[in-house]
Scaffold this motif. Sequence first.
Motif, PDB file in Angstrom:
ATOM      1  N   SER A 281     -77.420 -20.983   7.360  1.00 25.06           N
ATOM      2  CA  SER A 281     -77.959 -20.414   6.184  1.00 25.06           C
ATOM      3  C   SER A 281     -78.755 -19.608   6.202  1.00 25.06           C
ATOM      4  CB  SER A 281     -79.601 -21.360   6.609  1.00 25.06           C
ATOM      5  OG  SER A 281     -79.801 -21.888   7.360  1.00 25.06           O
ATOM      6  N   GLN A 282     -78.184 -18.643   7.776  1.00 21.19           N
ATOM      7  CA  GLN A 282     -78.995 -17.276   8.131  1.00 21.19           C
ATOM      8  C   GLN A 282     -77.824 -17.049   9.071  1.00 21.19           C
ATOM      9  OE1 GLN A 282     -83.041 -17.531   9.540  1.00 21.19           O
ATOM     10  NE2 GLN A 282     -83.663 -16.390   7.456  1.00 21.19           N
ATOM     11  N   CYS A 283     -77.741 -15.789   9.659  1.00 21.38           N
ATOM     12  CA  CYS A 283     -77.573 -14.949  10.425  1.00 21.38           C
ATOM     13  C   CYS A 283     -78.438 -13.997  11.011  1.00 21.38           C
ATOM     14  CB  CYS A 283     -76.321 -14.176  10.241  1.00 21.38           C
ATOM     15  SG  CYS A 283     -76.062 -12.943   9.162  1.00 21.38           S
ATOM     16  N   ASP A 284     -78.280 -13.357  12.173  1.00 26.52           N
ATOM     17  CA  ASP A 284     -78.741 -12.292  12.872  1.00 26.52           C
ATOM     18  C   ASP A 284     -78.513 -10.842  12.280  1.00 26.52           C
ATOM     19  OD1 ASP A 284     -78.696 -14.807  14.495  1.00 26.52           O
ATOM     20  OD2 ASP A 284     -80.553 -14.395  14.756  1.00 26.52           O
ATOM     21  N   VAL A 285     -77.574 -11.199  12.637  1.00 28.08           N
ATOM     22  CA  VAL A 285     -76.944  -9.154  11.970  1.00 28.08           C
ATOM     23  C   VAL A 285     -75.849  -9.001  11.167  1.00 28.08           C
ATOM     24  CG1 VAL A 285     -75.998  -7.542  12.994  1.00 28.08           C
ATOM     25  CG2 VAL A 285     -77.178  -8.320  14.467  1.00 28.08           C
ATOM     26  N   GLY A 286     -76.146  -8.818  10.004  1.00 33.95           N
ATOM     27  CA  GLY A 286     -75.340  -9.104   8.665  1.00 33.95           C
ATOM     28  C   GLY A 286     -74.578  -7.479   8.749  1.00 33.95           C
ATOM     29  N   VAL A 287     -73.003  -7.252   8.700  1.00 31.48           N
ATOM     30  CA  VAL A 287     -72.582  -6.025   8.611  1.00 31.48           C
ATOM     31  C   VAL A 287     -72.023  -6.184   7.527  1.00 31.48           C
ATOM     32  CG1 VAL A 287     -71.061  -4.205   9.524  1.00 31.48           C
ATOM     33  CG2 VAL A 287     -72.240  -6.221  11.453  1.00 31.48           C
ATOM     34  N   VAL A 288     -71.999  -4.725   6.850  1.00 34.19           N
ATOM     35  CA  VAL A 288     -71.347  -4.627   5.362  1.00 34.19           C
ATOM     36  C   VAL A 288     -70.732  -3.410   5.772  1.00 34.19           C
ATOM     37  CG1 VAL A 288     -71.042  -4.533   3.448  1.00 34.19           C
ATOM     38  CG2 VAL A 288     -72.906  -6.300   3.896  1.00 34.19           C
ATOM     39  N   LEU A 289     -68.944  -2.945   5.584  1.00 28.23           N
ATOM     40  CA  LEU A 289     -68.942  -1.920   5.620  1.00 28.23           C
ATOM     41  C   LEU A 289     -68.038  -0.607   5.033  1.00 28.23           C
ATOM     42  CD1 LEU A 289     -65.782  -3.710   8.349  1.00 28.23           C
ATOM     43  CD2 LEU A 289     -67.899  -2.063   9.069  1.00 28.23           C
ATOM     44  N   ASN A 290     -68.156  -1.848   4.039  1.00 27.27           N
ATOM     45  CA  ASN A 290     -67.593  -0.814   2.899  1.00 27.27           C
ATOM     46  C   ASN A 290     -67.089  -1.636   1.693  1.00 27.27           C
ATOM     47  OD1 ASN A 290     -64.414  -2.036   3.612  1.00 27.27           O
ATOM     48  ND2 ASN A 290     -64.866  -0.641   4.760  1.00 27.27           N
TER      49      ASN A 290
ATOM     50  N   VAL B 152     -76.803  -3.834   8.961  1.00 27.70           N
ATOM     51  CA  VAL B 152     -75.976  -2.655  10.224  1.00 27.70           C
ATOM     52  C   VAL B 152     -75.292  -2.632   8.019  1.00 27.70           C
ATOM     53  CG1 VAL B 152     -73.584  -1.712  10.770  1.00 27.70           C
ATOM     54  CG2 VAL B 152     -76.010  -3.888  12.047  1.00 27.70           C
ATOM     55  N   LEU B 153     -75.690  -0.922   7.401  1.00 30.67           N
ATOM     56  CA  LEU B 153     -74.833  -0.984   5.992  1.00 30.67           C
ATOM     57  C   LEU B 153     -74.154   0.257   5.968  1.00 30.67           C
ATOM     58  CD1 LEU B 153     -78.159  -1.654   3.700  1.00 30.67           C
ATOM     59  CD2 LEU B 153     -75.668  -3.432   4.926  1.00 30.67           C
ATOM     60  N   ASN B 154     -72.845   0.997   5.368  1.00 24.96           N
ATOM     61  CA  ASN B 154     -72.442   1.842   5.893  1.00 24.96           C
ATOM     62  C   ASN B 154     -73.390   2.679   4.770  1.00 24.96           C
ATOM     63  OD1 ASN B 154     -70.717   3.621   5.595  1.00 24.96           O
ATOM     64  ND2 ASN B 154     -69.147   2.749   5.603  1.00 24.96           N
ATOM     65  N   ALA B 155     -73.677   3.965   5.395  1.00 24.42           N
ATOM     66  CA  ALA B 155     -74.735   5.131   4.730  1.00 24.42           C
ATOM     67  C   ALA B 155     -73.858   5.339   4.347  1.00 24.42           C
ATOM     68  CB  ALA B 155     -75.291   5.419   5.562  1.00 24.42           C
ATOM     69  N   ASP B 156     -72.833   5.886   3.789  1.00 23.59           N
ATOM     70  CA  ASP B 156     -71.631   6.874   3.359  1.00 23.59           C
ATOM     71  C   ASP B 156     -70.957   5.721   1.945  1.00 23.59           C
ATOM     72  OD1 ASP B 156     -72.117   8.416   5.252  1.00 23.59           O
ATOM     73  OD2 ASP B 156     -69.977   7.643   6.578  1.00 23.59           O
ATOM     74  N   ASP B 157     -70.861   4.772   1.791  1.00 25.97           N
ATOM     75  CA  ASP B 157     -70.682   4.457   0.839  1.00 25.97           C
ATOM     76  C   ASP B 157     -71.884   3.550  -0.195  1.00 25.97           C
ATOM     77  OD1 ASP B 157     -70.088   1.607  -1.485  1.00 25.97           O
ATOM     78  OD2 ASP B 157     -67.937   1.084   0.214  1.00 25.97           O
TER      79      ASP B 157
ATOM     80  N   TYR C 217     -78.109   1.873   9.539  1.00 24.93           N
ATOM     81  CA  TYR C 217     -77.229   2.466   9.162  1.00 24.93           C
ATOM     82  C   TYR C 217     -76.048   3.396   9.979  1.00 24.93           C
ATOM     83  CZ  TYR C 217     -79.936   2.544   4.682  1.00 24.93           C
ATOM     84  OH  TYR C 217     -80.835   2.325   3.258  1.00 24.93           O
ATOM     85  N   PHE C 218     -74.720   2.957   9.572  1.00 20.08           N
ATOM     86  CA  PHE C 218     -74.020   4.409   9.906  1.00 20.08           C
ATOM     87  C   PHE C 218     -73.732   4.904   9.192  1.00 20.08           C
ATOM     88  CE2 PHE C 218     -70.142   2.084   8.938  1.00 20.08           C
ATOM     89  CZ  PHE C 218     -70.185   1.289   8.702  1.00 20.08           C
ATOM     90  N   SER C 219     -73.643   6.446   9.794  1.00 18.11           N
ATOM     91  CA  SER C 219     -72.729   6.819   8.825  1.00 18.11           C
ATOM     92  C   SER C 219     -71.847   8.070   9.950  1.00 18.11           C
ATOM     93  CB  SER C 219     -74.154   8.120   7.927  1.00 18.11           C
ATOM     94  OG  SER C 219     -73.229   9.319   7.326  1.00 18.11           O
TER      95      SER C 219
END
Length: 874
Positions: A571-580, A615-620, A638-640
């Motif tokens: 139902s919940q995660c601690d870190v959600g990474v979306v790459l692109n 953790v989101l991709n700032a370039d997308d 963010y990562f970029s």
Amino acid sequence: MKIIKLQTLRGPNYWSINRHKLIEMWLDLEEMNEIYSNEIPEFYEGLIQILPSLEEHFCSPGHRGGFLKRVKQGTLMGHVIEHVALELQTLAGIRVKFGRARSTSKPGVYRVIFEYRQEAAGRYAAKAALRLVENIIDRGYYPEKELKLDLEDLRKLKAETSLGLTTEAILKEAEARKIPWTELPARGIVQLGYGIHQRRIVAAQTSNTSLLGTELACDKEGTITMLREANLPVPKGTVIYRLRQLENAIEEIGFPIVIKPLDGNHGRGITLNINSWRDAESAYDLAKSESKSGGVLVERYYKGRDFRVLVINGKVVAVAERVPAHVVGDGRSTIAELIAQVNKDPRRGDGHENILTRITIDEHSEQLLAEQRLSLNSILEKGEICYLKATANLSTGGTAIDRTEEIHPQNVWIAQRAARIIGLDIAGIDITSPEISRPLTEVDGVIVEVNAAPGLRMHLQPSEGTPRNVAAPILDMLYPLDRPHQIPIVAVTGTNGKTTTTRLIAHILRQTKKTVGYTTTDGTYIGDFLAEPGDNTGPQSAQLILQDPSVEVAVLETARGGILRSGLAFSQCDVGVVLNVSDDHLGLHNINTLEDMAHVKSVIAEATSPNGFVVLNADDPLVAAMAKSDRQKAKVTYFSMDRWNPIIWEHIKNGGVAAVYDNGYLCFLSGENVIQVELAVNIPLTLGGKAPFMIANALAASLAAYVQGVKVEDISTALRTFRASVEQTPGRMNLISWANFQVLLDYAHNPAGYQALGQFVGNWSTGERIGVIGAPGDRREQDLRKLGMLAAQIFDRVIIKEDEDNRGRNRGEVAALIREGITQEKPDFPYEIILDEQTAIETALLKATENSLVVILPDKVDRALDLLKQPVMI
Ligand code: ATP
Ligand code: ATP
Ligand code: MG
Ligand code: MG
């Protein structure tokens, strides 16, 4: 109309982050397409006739009668079926409310979404709703009789999947504490929490419950002996195995006596208050026939009321008085009529299914009546009480009165001592005593028995007095304040780079010496071992990790397919990474645009805990925009690849944390601080810094670990030791030396992947660039042509091959579409078509020129790797 498919969602999903239990019905309206309810004669009338309670559905108008108003004005059948499916469940006593109906890109096809509680009942409701609506369309009505059968079936399905009152009460409390739970596949065991922090329960039996304690409690004689030795008040009594021992026993104890089987329960085979030798003899026979061991307990009869004292984790938490099944006269009705009246109480059900149990008349009740010189036809005086059972078990129709406030402190102490001596974390102590408010020792009260796994319903919902939330102390025991129930969960999604990033995160977390469980397209791993091979990016593989009692941290590759088919496993995660989010899988499952796809992937971001990080991709742009959604509750990072990306700039100014590629370094930015993590050239995954998309993946992975508290030194060590090798990332940018040229094995299979790969291939200047390419057959024609165009830009020549399974397309079709793309881009571009992958690879290797780069994009990574291990026969 027809149901095309029926999906069950079980976790956060495309439709809702908080409503996990949804049925998604794909409905083809067929002949009813574009026919509105107001155009069908008698439809409105037929509907309210059979389901008048639809009046309660607010729907979009937002008030009572809102939905019916829509039906009157005209609405489509998908919408009607949604409300009917909800209402059928409601009428069967299942509390559901949420629903949606949405069109798809295919004319006449609708997705109808509605809530369920029990999966089987939910799926049944979908079909029943369709049947009901079709009947009203065709005949103008739905037979009352049919509805009755539907509701009966639904109730049955509900009861079949019910976990029982005690378990359900504990789970309700767990939910209130946000402790996740999962039913395990055996013995009705329910898991609370995840991984190494899990606890288990089956009703009031927990993973803390000692087997020795349970066995002792089941041994009545052993229990009484142990308590007697401790000088606790217990009945005077003895065990016999033969009738001829009975006389001696009675002599020793003296009338009145009780005779019961040594190893019985639910009051079976017990006779109380025996005062004659003749009664004793028949009581002995009865007890003997119910006794598995053949032992019969003869005890002194203690006059008094029946109390159950519940001890949890060493403390008395509730006391109930149990009253045997009885009726109270009104001066008019017969006993039979009075019983019928009592049984009408909606709280009474069969067995343990409800708060109370219906009273049934068996031979013991008739005997008891006979002893009172009564029969079922006797009429009782007003207020006269007639007991129908000798013992007070709820399961034979007894009732319970809460007495928690009344128990005397000494009795509290006695009960707690008894539970501890028997060795049970949860114990139900049965006491017979005239009063519970006075010390047992003063009033000649006794402990009759100690029960393991006691039923909780008499405390949760007593027929009289204050209900006690006894589930709370159970959870306090299983999860004291300082004890976590979750393990950290890192979920990774995106169109490209999921597996690589998941593996890298797992590798970084392993530096902390924790047992990492992770799922990827190539398999599920626990620690250093492969637990299950295969494409494991859906909720089932995630469950395997979350249920494993050794796992201390989970990293879960989470692909679009699983999210759409059944929702997330947690139902919940601690870190959600979306790459692109890029062009792949479009056109499947009614996800037709990049925006739709971004919505699917945003489920991960939105399911991230408010105390966690995304953790989101700032370039997308589509990924970066997820930070702005109001459903997004977690802290944003963010990562970029670009330190000067304005989003990063703004974010750092506001005190945020980010990971960027700057001056050859992977860095963390946090306020004023710049932390250099590692030089890209030192990170083998980036192929000497020449594969920019791998730098982006490494940034995302490093940041995910950093917000989880991993030290920068550990991250840097991990980055240096993680190789894009066949072992660590099979089939992903594996550069292999072969004769006098190089082979790159990679998994690019969509335009963004090809472009990313092109950045690396473009840097290859020593020789020819040869591609061995193909693509999954379920992609759209335009996507396959696009891959051909890109291939023509990236390579000097290509061999086109096909997957073994073309996912619905004919042999040669995929290759032809890729070729169209190639010739469209460069009409003279050199290509060959060799459909069989193995032959294609072998040909490429045979014909490769010196210093060239052969890029193989295999369907079957393992097979390609095997090929590369063997010398090729010329
Ligand atoms: P259950 O499964 O409900 O615990 P059981 O078959 O294990 O029932 P006991 O708990 O030993 O049987 O007895 C059932 C009831 O009979 C007790 O709660 C009590 O009311 C009565 N009883 C048992 N022994 C005595 C006794 N010695 N004197 C008076 N009443 C007794
Ligand atoms: P799948 O959906 O098949 O599971 P995935 O998202 O797990 O794919 P990976 O297996 O890590 O992705 O990588 C597959 C290919 O995608 C790589 O071999 C590479 O060509 C390309 N790729 C990896 N990372 C990126 C990225 N960040 N951007 C674009 N392409 C990438
Ligand atoms: Mg008992
Ligand atoms: Mg993958």
